[in-house]
Design a protein around this motif. Structure first.
Motif, short mmCIF file in Angstrom:
data_model
loop_
_atom_site.label_atom_id
_atom_site.label_comp_id
_atom_site.label_asym_id
_atom_site.label_seq_id
_atom_site.Cartn_x
_atom_site.Cartn_y
_atom_site.Cartn_z
N SER A 57 42.75 -6.45 -27.89
CA SER A 57 41.36 -6.76 -28.26
C SER A 57 40.42 -5.68 -27.77
CB SER A 57 40.96 -8.12 -27.67
OG SER A 57 41.78 -9.15 -28.18
N GLN A 59 41.22 -2.56 -27.28
CA GLN A 59 41.46 -1.41 -28.14
C GLN A 59 40.72 -1.54 -29.46
OE1 GLN A 59 45.38 -1.19 -29.85
NE2 GLN A 59 45.36 1.02 -29.92
N GLU A 60 40.79 -2.73 -30.08
CA GLU A 60 40.10 -2.94 -31.35
C GLU A 60 38.59 -2.79 -31.18
OE1 GLU A 60 39.96 -3.62 -35.42
OE2 GLU A 60 41.68 -3.24 -34.10
N HIS A 61 38.07 -3.29 -30.07
CA HIS A 61 36.64 -3.17 -29.80
C HIS A 61 36.22 -1.70 -29.69
CE1 HIS A 61 32.72 -3.71 -27.93
NE2 HIS A 61 33.12 -3.01 -26.90
N ARG A 64 36.39 0.04 -33.13
CA ARG A 64 35.25 -0.33 -33.99
C ARG A 64 33.97 0.34 -33.50
NH1 ARG A 64 35.67 -6.76 -35.71
NH2 ARG A 64 37.75 -6.64 -36.63
N ARG A 272 43.18 5.52 -29.53
CA ARG A 272 44.18 4.63 -30.10
C ARG A 272 45.55 4.88 -29.50
NH1 ARG A 272 44.97 3.35 -36.53
NH2 ARG A 272 46.49 1.68 -36.27
N THR A 276 47.36 2.18 -27.09
CA THR A 276 48.62 1.63 -27.58
C THR A 276 49.71 1.78 -26.52
OG1 THR A 276 48.05 2.12 -29.88
CG2 THR A 276 50.38 1.78 -29.37
N TRP A 358 34.23 -9.42 -28.09
CA TRP A 358 35.19 -8.51 -28.73
C TRP A 358 35.86 -9.22 -29.90
CZ3 TRP A 358 38.30 -6.86 -23.74
CH2 TRP A 358 37.46 -6.12 -22.92
N ALA A 361 42.43 -9.81 -30.93
CA ALA A 361 43.55 -9.13 -31.59
C ALA A 361 44.82 -9.41 -30.80
CB ALA A 361 43.30 -7.62 -31.69
#
Length: 401
Positions: A57, A59-61, A64, A272, A276, A358, A361
């Protein structure tokens, strides 16, 4: 015991239904211990899901946020010809750029011949370096801009003498609130609003924006885009950059200037990759810790029942049957704990992401890996002590009870 009786005893087999019923006796009769064993497994799996989900989550935040900062924003502007003078974009440039497959959004601003002043008494030469531009209605959406005060140009405002000022424009003109009037293009225009500062398009801070039809009809705009802003798919930005110039002006692509947000793209790719790797590392550590907890729970549970194992051996149960019974108990306990841990972990991730604002994910692989790992680890942890106890003689097993 006669040889025939011993031979009959060796031929005794448990049917699958009997084995399943036997394997569920322990969980049904020892509910508290089974619940505690499943809880230990659930906490281990929940830790795995929560750690990977929260990291995912985050990472996704961040990704974005980088996209909002412009990692997928491309700006196309007129370049310079052989005489070092700007070469205007063709009238079809905006439409052709919007037709590129990976392009998600497109907008533009257009040049006008107008100047803007605080009132009609200001000398013409005192322009304060303010530019009057025509603007598309979706300009704010594409640039992720916002209004500092007032409102943006809507469908009705495109055809009216109204304007939206950049934040520095409003400061230079002395405009303090929407509703005031400015002298623009030889007539009075009402200020609808003032833009907030925007990092993606700082050039808009010193502009006065009017609707596209109004600019063409009254301010000398020719309808051609002076600057085109593109939002491309984040993974396809390099490909869009490579064809943007030729798409905007097929006859003379060398005279088209295309921005290259390489720093932001590099930061996005690095972020990323690093996150990851972090998620995978944390998942590995959490799996190790959870596996040790599961193994400890199952080993203790089996060793506590060695007296029962000895009694069953004394009554004629075979070692393979005992091992199968405890293996089935371990698998059932691991499955219950794994599913419970998955639900607990997912709830934790969504709750934490909601509290932080966030996007939640949960990596898809954890939805299957959580219960599967719990079953495998529980089985591996449970079968060794079960086999060891099954190989022991009945007298030794009963003595240890």
């Amino acid at each position: 015991m006669s040889p025939r009786q011993r031979s009959a005893r060796r031929r005794v087999r448990l049917r699958p239904a009997d084995l399943v019923r036997l394997g569920t006796i322990g969980p049904r009769t020892r509910r508290l211990r089974t619940a505690l064993s499943a809880l230990g497994i659930a906490l281990g799996i929940a830790a795995v899901v929560a750690v990977t989900g929260i990291a995912g989550s985050h990472q996704e935040h961040l990704l974005r946020r980088l996209d909002q900062l412009g990692s997928n924003l491309i700006t196309v502007t007129p370049g310079k010809g052989s005489d070092q003078q700007p070469v205007p974009l063709p009238p079809t440039a905006e439409r052709m750029l919007g037709a590129i497959g990976p392009v998600q959004q497109v907008t533009a601003t257009g040049a006008t011949r107008a100047e803007v002043y605080r009132n009609d008494l200001v000398p013409p030469q005192q322009t304060n370096s303010i530019t009057v531009l025509a603007a598309r209605p979706n300009l704010l959406e594409v640039l992720h801009a916002r209004m500092g005060s007032g409102r943006w140009l809507d469908g009705a405002g495109e055809n009216l003498p109204v304007t939206v000022l950049g934040d520095r424009t409003a400061e230079r003109l002395g405009v303090t609130a929407p509703g005031e009037r400015v002298w623009l293009g030889g007539q009075w225009y009402t200020v609808l609003g003032v833009l907030a500062p925007n990092e993606l398009a700082p050039e808009l801070a010193t502009t006065a924006l009017v609707g596209w039809p109004q600019a063409v009809a009254h301010l000398g705009a020719d309808g051609t885009a002076a600057t085109v802003y593109l939002r491309a798919h984040p993974e396809r930005v390099p490909q869009v950059q490579a064809v943007a110039a030729a798409s905007a002006d097929p006859a003379s692509p060398a005279t088209v200037a295309v921005s290259r947000p390489s720093d932001l793209l590099a930061a996005r790719a690095e972020t990323r990759s690093a996150l990851t790797g972090l998620v995978l590392a944390l998942a590995g550590v959490a799996l190790l810790v959870g596996g040790v907890g599961i193994a400890n729970t199952m080993v203790v549970g089996v060793m506590e029942r060695r007296g029962e194992i000895g009694l069953r051996r004394a009554l004629g149960a075979r070692g393979g049957q005992i091992a199968a019974q405890f293996l089935l108990e371990a698998v059932l306990t691991g499955l219950v704990g794994g599913v419970g841990g998955l639900l607990l972990g997912v709830l934790t991730v969504y709750g934490y992401a909601l509290a932080q604002g966030w996007p939640a994910a949960v990596p898809p692989y954890t939805l299957l890996a959580g219960p599967a790992v719990a079953v495998v680890v529980a089985a591996v942890a449970g079968i060794y002590p079960a086999l060891r106890a099954a190989r022991a003689s009945p007298t030794e097993a009963l003595r240890s009870a």
